[in-house]
Design a protein around this motif. Structure first.
Motif, mmCIF file in Angstrom:
data_model
loop_
_atom_site.group_PDB
_atom_site.id
_atom_site.type_symbol
_atom_site.label_atom_id
_atom_site.label_comp_id
_atom_site.label_asym_id
_atom_site.label_seq_id
_atom_site.Cartn_x
_atom_site.Cartn_y
_atom_site.Cartn_z
ATOM 1 N N THR A 28 -0.695 -1.648 -5.056
ATOM 2 C CA THR A 28 -1.780 -1.039 -4.289
ATOM 3 C C THR A 28 -3.132 -1.646 -4.665
ATOM 4 O OG1 THR A 28 -1.908 0.737 -5.937
ATOM 5 C CG2 THR A 28 -0.527 1.123 -4.010
ATOM 6 N N GLN A 82 0.815 -1.212 0.000
ATOM 7 C CA GLN A 82 0.000 0.000 0.000
ATOM 8 C C GLN A 82 0.852 1.267 0.000
ATOM 9 O OE1 GLN A 82 -2.511 -1.368 3.450
ATOM 10 N NE2 GLN A 82 -4.167 -0.561 2.201
ATOM 11 N N GLU A 83 2.043 1.176 0.586
ATOM 12 C CA GLU A 83 2.936 2.326 0.642
ATOM 13 C C GLU A 83 3.826 2.446 -0.592
ATOM 14 O OE1 GLU A 83 3.460 4.731 3.372
ATOM 15 O OE2 GLU A 83 1.414 4.006 3.626
ATOM 16 N N SER A 84 3.826 1.398 -1.440
ATOM 17 C CA SER A 84 4.705 1.401 -2.605
ATOM 18 C C SER A 84 4.184 2.336 -3.687
ATOM 19 C CB SER A 84 4.841 -0.021 -3.159
ATOM 20 O OG SER A 84 3.607 -0.445 -3.727
ATOM 21 N N ARG A 85 5.053 2.619 -4.647
ATOM 22 C CA ARG A 85 4.698 3.502 -5.754
ATOM 23 C C ARG A 85 4.097 2.743 -6.934
ATOM 24 N NH1 ARG A 85 10.362 7.006 -5.919
ATOM 25 N NH2 ARG A 85 10.267 7.772 -3.750
ATOM 26 N N LYS A 133 1.402 0.810 -8.947
ATOM 27 C CA LYS A 133 -0.059 0.773 -8.998
ATOM 28 C C LYS A 133 -0.587 -0.641 -8.810
ATOM 29 C CE LYS A 133 -4.046 2.828 -9.892
ATOM 30 N NZ LYS A 133 -4.595 3.910 -9.042
ATOM 31 N N ARG A 173 -0.013 -0.339 8.530
ATOM 32 C CA ARG A 173 0.014 0.824 7.625
ATOM 33 C C ARG A 173 -0.142 2.122 8.408
ATOM 34 N NH1 ARG A 173 -3.699 3.916 4.792
ATOM 35 N NH2 ARG A 173 -5.422 2.713 5.695
ATOM 36 N N PHE A 186 -5.521 -3.647 -2.086
ATOM 37 C CA PHE A 186 -6.911 -3.229 -1.902
ATOM 38 C C PHE A 186 -7.869 -4.391 -2.142
ATOM 39 C CE2 PHE A 186 -10.927 -1.761 -3.752
ATOM 40 C CZ PHE A 186 -11.385 -0.937 -2.738
#
Length: 238
Positions: A52, A44-47, A49, A108, A56
């Motif tokens: 994330t 979730q903190e990564s860049r 897409k 998180r 999710f």
């Protein structure tokens, strides 16, 4: 009501083994749940897409369905795909997957609570991203997430009773089987309740000890009072 019978149940091998099974289920599920949650929190903190979106989707699925449904699904559906595991393995798998979704949100929030300025300062000192995460972010995040993680651990201990539906010989199933054979439900359930209270108390004491160990303010030696300082000065040789 027979207190003697409650005492006998408490020290019976069947109840003791059921309590050990409950503890083993809880520890294994928490271990794999924390690892899963940490991976999801980092995604979730990564860049990226894709990371994330994957995180999710995982949270949406496992937070949106009951844990009992997940236990039954893993135990009954996986064999249709050729994946056959023991009841204990299915229980740990289902509980770990469910726990990972909740641990991800806890971890998180802890990672986000560490200010970005500290990460920037670490980069200015020439630290790599891995070093910044290990030496700056994770130690501070651990102190933040420990209280909610402790609550989640106790919740996991109680949720482990749900695996009795797939015949895992944990504490509640042992108590129910014993009561069904003797029709002494009060005594059997009282004995099981005492075991649950003892186990949750151990978790609570362990959580308090960890909080004290990780908090630098609580680790500091308290300042001496004026009276104690005067006593030390008078006892010192001249």
């Amino acid at each position: 009501m027979s207190l003697l019978l409650v005492w006998q149940y408490l020290f019976s091998p069947a109840f003791f083994q059921g309590a050990l099974m409950t503890l083993l289920l809880t520890v294994c599920s928490l271990f794999f749940g924390i690892i899963t949650g940490l991976i999801l929190a980092l995604l979730q903190e990564s860049r990226f897409k894709a990371g994330t979106v994957l995180a999710f989707g995982y949270l949406w699925l496992f937070r949106g369905t009951p844990v009992l449904f997940q236990i039954i699904f893993v135990y009954n559906v996986l064999p249709t795909f050729g994946l056959r595991f023991s009841a204990f393995t299915c229980a740990v798998l289902a509980l770990s997957l469910n726990e990972g979704a909740y641990m991800a949100e806890i971890l998180r929030s802890g990672l986000q609570a560490v200010r970005r300025g500290q990460r920037t300062a670490g980069m200015a000192l020439g630290m790599t991203q891995r070093q910044i995460m290990q030496k700056i972010v994770l130690p501070q995040a651990a102190r933040i997430v420990l209280p909610p993680m402790g609550n989640q651990m106790i919740s996991m201990l109680k949720s482990s009773a749900l695996v009795s539906v797939i015949a895992v010989q944990e504490l509640l199933l042992i108590a129910n089987q014993t009561a069904s054979a003797s029709f002494r439900y009060f005594e059997a359930l009282c004995a099981a309740g005492i075991y649950y209270l003892v186990l949750t108390s151990i978790f609570m004491v362990g959580q308090a000890w960890l909080e004290r160990s990780l908090d630098p303010k609580k680790r500091r030696k308290p300042a001496l009072s004026l009276t104690e300082r005067l006593q030390q000065s008078s006892a010192a040789p001249h």
